[in-house]
Design a protein around this motif. Sequence first.
Motif, mmCIF file in Angstrom:
data_model
loop_
_atom_site.group_PDB
_atom_site.id
_atom_site.type_symbol
_atom_site.label_atom_id
_atom_site.label_comp_id
_atom_site.label_asym_id
_atom_site.label_seq_id
_atom_site.Cartn_x
_atom_site.Cartn_y
_atom_site.Cartn_z
ATOM 1 N N MET A 130 33.656 31.004 50.766
ATOM 2 C CA MET A 130 34.036 32.412 50.949
ATOM 3 C C MET A 130 33.115 33.290 50.115
ATOM 4 N N SER A 131 32.545 34.299 50.739
ATOM 5 C CA SER A 131 31.646 35.194 50.027
ATOM 6 C C SER A 131 32.425 36.382 49.483
ATOM 7 N N GLY A 132 31.700 37.275 48.810
ATOM 8 C CA GLY A 132 32.343 38.424 48.218
ATOM 9 C C GLY A 132 32.723 38.166 46.784
ATOM 10 N N PRO A 133 33.145 39.199 46.080
ATOM 11 C CA PRO A 133 33.474 39.053 44.660
ATOM 12 C C PRO A 133 34.698 38.178 44.444
ATOM 13 N N PHE A 134 34.734 37.523 43.310
ATOM 14 C CA PHE A 134 35.899 36.721 42.934
ATOM 15 C C PHE A 134 37.070 37.619 42.576
ATOM 16 N N LEU A 135 36.779 38.751 41.972
ATOM 17 C CA LEU A 135 37.822 39.693 41.576
ATOM 18 C C LEU A 135 37.844 40.889 42.515
ATOM 19 N N ILE A 136 39.005 41.162 43.063
ATOM 20 C CA ILE A 136 39.235 42.398 43.803
ATOM 21 C C ILE A 136 39.950 43.353 42.852
ATOM 22 N N ILE A 137 39.330 44.477 42.568
ATOM 23 C CA ILE A 137 39.857 45.413 41.583
ATOM 24 C C ILE A 137 40.302 46.688 42.297
ATOM 25 N N GLU A 138 41.578 47.014 42.155
ATOM 26 C CA GLU A 138 42.135 48.226 42.748
ATOM 27 C C GLU A 138 42.685 49.099 41.632
ATOM 28 N N ARG A 139 42.366 50.361 41.686
ATOM 29 C CA ARG A 139 42.760 51.286 40.623
ATOM 30 C C ARG A 139 43.719 52.335 41.168
ATOM 31 N N GLU A 140 44.824 52.522 40.478
ATOM 32 C CA GLU A 140 45.769 53.588 40.802
ATOM 33 C C GLU A 140 46.108 54.311 39.511
ATOM 34 N N ASN A 141 45.504 55.476 39.342
ATOM 35 C CA ASN A 141 45.680 56.261 38.121
ATOM 36 C C ASN A 141 45.296 55.424 36.898
ATOM 37 N N ALA A 142 46.216 55.186 35.971
ATOM 38 C CA ALA A 142 45.873 54.493 34.730
ATOM 39 C C ALA A 142 46.085 52.989 34.814
ATOM 40 N N ILE A 143 46.351 52.470 36.024
ATOM 41 C CA ILE A 143 46.674 51.056 36.200
ATOM 42 C C ILE A 143 45.660 50.404 37.128
ATOM 43 N N THR B 144 44.828 46.810 39.243
ATOM 44 C CA THR B 144 45.323 45.524 39.733
ATOM 45 C C THR B 144 44.123 44.650 40.050
ATOM 46 N N VAL B 145 44.059 43.489 39.415
ATOM 47 C CA VAL B 145 42.930 42.567 39.568
ATOM 48 C C VAL B 145 43.444 41.321 40.287
ATOM 49 N N THR B 146 42.875 41.031 41.450
ATOM 50 C CA THR B 146 43.305 39.895 42.253
ATOM 51 C C THR B 146 42.224 38.829 42.285
ATOM 52 N N LEU B 147 42.576 37.602 41.867
ATOM 53 C CA LEU B 147 41.663 36.465 42.004
ATOM 54 C C LEU B 147 41.570 36.158 43.500
ATOM 55 N N ASN B 148 40.366 36.201 44.055
ATOM 56 C CA ASN B 148 40.228 36.239 45.513
ATOM 57 C C ASN B 148 39.460 35.040 46.071
ATOM 58 N N ARG B 149 39.982 33.852 45.793
ATOM 59 C CA ARG B 149 39.473 32.652 46.442
ATOM 60 C C ARG B 149 40.673 31.819 46.931
ATOM 61 N N PRO B 150 41.440 32.358 47.885
ATOM 62 C CA PRO B 150 42.657 31.647 48.306
ATOM 63 C C PRO B 150 42.381 30.269 48.889
ATOM 64 N N SER B 151 41.217 30.090 49.526
ATOM 65 C CA SER B 151 40.900 28.776 50.093
ATOM 66 C C SER B 151 40.684 27.727 49.013
ATOM 67 N N GLU B 152 40.351 28.162 47.792
ATOM 68 C CA GLU B 152 40.159 27.269 46.654
ATOM 69 C C GLU B 152 41.340 27.360 45.687
ATOM 70 N N ARG B 153 42.424 27.982 46.130
ATOM 71 C CA ARG B 153 43.599 28.222 45.290
ATOM 72 C C ARG B 153 43.211 28.956 44.008
ATOM 73 N N PHE C 130 34.635 42.564 33.678
ATOM 74 C CA PHE C 130 35.797 43.433 33.866
ATOM 75 C C PHE C 130 36.449 43.755 32.530
ATOM 76 N N CYS C 131 36.639 42.754 31.690
ATOM 77 C CA CYS C 131 37.281 42.981 30.394
ATOM 78 C C CYS C 131 36.484 43.961 29.550
ATOM 79 N N ALA C 132 35.172 43.809 29.556
ATOM 80 C CA ALA C 132 34.327 44.722 28.782
ATOM 81 C C ALA C 132 34.417 46.141 29.323
ATOM 82 N N ASP C 133 34.366 46.279 30.651
ATOM 83 C CA ASP C 133 34.446 47.607 31.268
ATOM 84 C C ASP C 133 35.810 48.248 31.003
#
Length: 267
Positions: free
Chosen positions: A1-14, A16-25, A40-43
């Motif tokens: 599966m291509s694309g980033p491992f982390l899907i990052i969604e921002r809503e105001n001050a929150i 949500t970081v999703t680990l995005n390799r469901p085929s590899e659990r 991500f942690c540094a940013d």
Amino acid sequence: MSGPFLIIERENAIATVTLNRPSERNAISRPEYIEEIRNFCADATRDPSLKAVIVTGAGSAFCAGGNVKDMRDKAGIFEGSPYTLRNRYRDGIQQIPLALYELEVPTIAAINGPAIGAGLDLACMCDVRIASQGALFAESFVKLGIVPGDGGAWLLPRIVGNARAALMTLTGDAIDTTTALDYGLISQVVPPENLLATARAVAQRIAANPGHALRLTKRLLREGQDMKLGPLLELSAAYQALAHHTADHEEAVNAFLEKRSPRFGNR
């Protein structure tokens, strides 16, 4: 599966970081995955407007830890001599607990499925853990003939206590949400369809507070795990002096006395 491992969604001050390799659990199986987490942690730490982070997994698993097929094949991050592997652990997956430990923003693990091995350790690196019904937890390294290589032997006893951590680590057996709740490993169990909404509600309650106070408080909680009372009180006094001279502290006090909702500006 291509694309980033982390899907990052921002809503105001929150965020949500999703680990995005469901085929590899969502196994943490590539150096680039580790680098994404570090970045991500540094940013996040550099972003004063960010007040809470939710970590979850895509698909049926939260995180299955390492890729067992790569272990069998001595491939990927498991390739090389013992010396090479030692350095790869130090420069690779061990950077995740260090990065999350230094992340100043409060973190919530929304555990949507199995959290196994390094996946359980990843959940333990977060400040709050909420699980969906049916989630499983295992410090299962010993079942593969290896040891917790990414900080689990430090993290788990501080959450569930030495005796329970020893039982989980030495048997490698999985526990369900009922046991995890009894152990104090998680704080709440909710139906799967309510998991993210519940995590967001907790994140919103956290984010309602001044950002500087959240970050300093998280740091005190982390540092207090290894400090004696005297040095912790000294650190608390220093942080408190800083907090007293912020605009958000003044706004909080004025709002309390005027019986109104505060309006914080990260100042």
